[in-house]
Write an enzyme that holds these catalytic residues in place. Sequence first.
Site: not given
Ligand code: GDP
Ligand code: IMO
Ligand code: MG
Length: 432
Positions: A13, A16, A18, A40-41, A223, A298, A301-304, A332
């Site tokens: 998370d 990646k 973006k 979840g990207h 991940q 994403s 929905g769990r709190p990170r 930011d």
């Molecule tokens: P990924 O799994 O690595 O693609 O990341 P996620 O999409 O799960 O989580 C990143 C979250 O941060 C998303 O809700 C993005 O829209 C948001 N995000 C990405 N870059 C920025 C940033 O520079 N500032 C803020 N405020 N949000 C960002």
């Molecule tokens: P992106 O690509 C954050 C975490 C789960 C759990 C562990 C194992 O969006 O960055 P799994 O379902 O893979 O067997 O769960 O890995 N996890 C992630 N945490 N971002 C992810 O993907 C994740 N994919 C798996 O929360 O701790």
């Molecule tokens: Mg993600």
Amino acid sequence: MPAIVIVGAQWGDEGKGKIVDLLAEHAGLVVRYGGGPNAGHTLVIGDERLVLRLVPSGVLHPHTTPLLGHGMVINLGSLLEELDALDKRGIDATRRLIIAEQAHVILPHHILLDGLRESAATGTKLGTTRRGVGPCYEDKTGRRGVRVGDLRHPEQLRMRVREALANATAMIESLGGTVPDAAAVLEELLVLAPRIVPMLGDVPARIEAALRKGERVMLEGAQGTMLDIDHGTYPYVTSSSATAGGACTGAGVGPTRIDRVLGITKAYTTRVGEGPFPTELHDADGERLRTIGHEYGSVTGRPRRTGWLDLPALRHARRVNGLDALTMTKLDVLRGFDTIPVCVAYETPDGRSDDAPPTSLAGVTPIYERRPGWSEDISGCRTLASLPRNVRAYLEFVEERTELSVDLVSVGPRREETIVVRDSWIRGERAG
Ligand code: GDP
Ligand code: IMO
Ligand code: MG
């Protein structure tokens, strides 16, 4: 044009999605090489927010070809739903997508087992996404998995489904579950097959052809390093090779073809699920990061869980991925703290360590250095020079202590909310 890997340098998370979307402007191919619908990207385009789980984040650029590599585990129903949702938004993903025949199929018993184990009174609770990812990889390495290419051969498919289910039966029953009916599982797959089979293709051959033509190939990690099956905080990890080496095996591209590796890190740290997290905060600062950073998973929905930036963990990511540079996202979100602690080393049972191996992270205490904070809104900044002095000092501190340059800085979720420090990551010819 070279192949580049975009990899999460923390616990996932990092943003990646973006960054891949931004860099894909000049890419021919964008390839997911591992993981499945546990990812979840998020892409934010204008006022629209789009979460991709299986489809690569370059898909919004109509000239790119999105590919799903054989290192992935795919829930075929979810994939079709995702494609339909994209098509509805006017993004023609279905006709462009190529799926590796060797990618594995997530079956109902994988999802069932994932949930049963997570809910069981005994055993290690990992906090998985319950999408069946771990059990699917188990069947893969156990050599009884179903691969997407099996959809071409219904007889073979039937045998594979039966074998996988037979193997899972004792386990499911011991956990109090009901084994899915093999005929129903097969029927469901055969219903999906006519839409999936036309998308099957030879991913390594497509990558090689693109590289020969001089197109840019982007390998999109899912991940993050600390969730990697080998290099993460085992057993609190996912079941795939999330690090840059996974791009070679999961997409079928040799290491000699990979030109550069870009690590993505937040300006702080988050983690979803169980497992060690040395810099985790349980106070108002942690809540503030969660609220301002919208840190809710994403997928589930769990709190990170939130905490300060962990430099030993980033140095570990530099090493195991061979990072060439960093992108720092969500800078930011750090606005408004008087001082910002950054973990520079760990206190371990054996004394101070700058680079504790991730397996021992459970027993470590972070050693912090405090950096001066800032109160300005930086989301409108588009150059390094326009950033307040303390923000630049924060970036320089990270660069110095990780021995990596921060080549891109993200100051908001939108594509344009980015400071491009070195534009070699962006430049490139458009695929012709
Ligand atoms: P990924 O799994 O690595 O693609 O990341 P996620 O999409 O799960 O989580 C990143 C979250 O941060 C998303 O809700 C993005 O829209 C948001 N995000 C990405 N870059 C920025 C940033 O520079 N500032 C803020 N405020 N949000 C960002
Ligand atoms: P992106 O690509 C954050 C975490 C789960 C759990 C562990 C194992 O969006 O960055 P799994 O379902 O893979 O067997 O769960 O890995 N996890 C992630 N945490 N971002 C992810 O993907 C994740 N994919 C798996 O929360 O701790
Ligand atoms: Mg993600």
